[in-house]
Scaffold this active site. Structure first.
Site: not given
Ligand SMILES: [Zn+2]
Length: 232
Positions: A40-41, A47, A43, A45, A115-116
């Site tokens: 997703g973009p 993380s 912000d 959620g 952050e894959a």
């Protein structure tokens, strides 16, 4: 009929289906490990969900490792914009993820890979090896596409290999109110479409920031009213 008799009768009453039938019972021990990609973009959620998932698995007594790359904190941590945080292993390009897991003293049941999208394609292959050959569940989180709306190579490989791909949409809206889908890179107040694929921005000292837009406004390059004031 007693339970015992039923148990004994079972094989006889079982329809003579072929071994490969979808109806044949699969022993629960044969559950395959899974590779899942949540995208997703910014912000949306990702993380936060990564941290929640780690917490849930840990509570079930499973052992996992948390990995990240270029986290917004700038350190080997997974941090979420709502303030959660956890120490994590920083993935640099030379890190062999299979070796990382197999060299760990304790048995590892799962990996949380935040952050894959910034991992190397080879590292995504290593994640698939961990799933298929070592029975490790892998939960990967990241952006799908860069500021040009072009897929990150690692994200593309995850789309190709993952057992399950889930789009996360947690109330990130474009300025127009439509769902935010794509990240725009804003340099000096203007949206740019060329440049390095990975450029970390959004820190206080940076001239680069990112803004989530709907597809329509990403394609049109419209940052919305008031963004000139927001821009650095
Ligand atoms: Zn829009």
């Amino acid at each position: 009929m007693s339970h015992e008799v039923m148990e004994q009768a079972k094989p006889l009453s079982w329809p003579p289906v072929t071994e490969s039938s979808a109806l044949s019972a699969v022993p629960s021990a044969a559950r395959d490990a899974v590779l899942k990609f949540y995208f997703g973009p910014m912000d949306c959620g990702k993380s936060t969900l990564a941290l929640q998932m780690n917490y849930n698995h840990g509570r079930q007594g499973r052992r996992g490792l948390v990995l990240t790359k270029h986290d917004r904190s700038g350190g080997p941590k997974v941090t979420s914009r709502i303030g959660l945080g956890l120490e994590a292993i920083e993935v640099d390009d030379s890190l062999d993820l299979v070796r990382l897991v197999t060299a760990t003293r304790d048995r590892i049941d799962y990996l949380i890979c935040d952050e894959a999208c910034f991992y190397t394609v080879e590292q995504i292959e290593q994640l698939a090896d961990l799933v298929d050959e070592h029975g490790v569940d892998v939960y990967a989180f990241g952006l799908a596409s860069d500021f040009r709306s072009v897929m990150f190579p690692a994200a593309q490989r995850l789309f190709e290999l993952a057992d399950e791909v889930c789009r996360l949409q947690v109330e990130v809206l474009c300025w127009c109110g439509r769902p935010g889908q794509l990240n725009a890179r804003v340099v000096g107040g203007a949206m740019v479409r060329t440049g390095e694929q990975v450029m970390i921005g959004d820190t206080d000292a940076s001239l680069v920031r990112y803004q989530v837009l709907c597809r329509r406004h990403h394609r049109a390059g419209r940052l919305g009213e008031g963004s000139a004031q927001q821009a650095v």
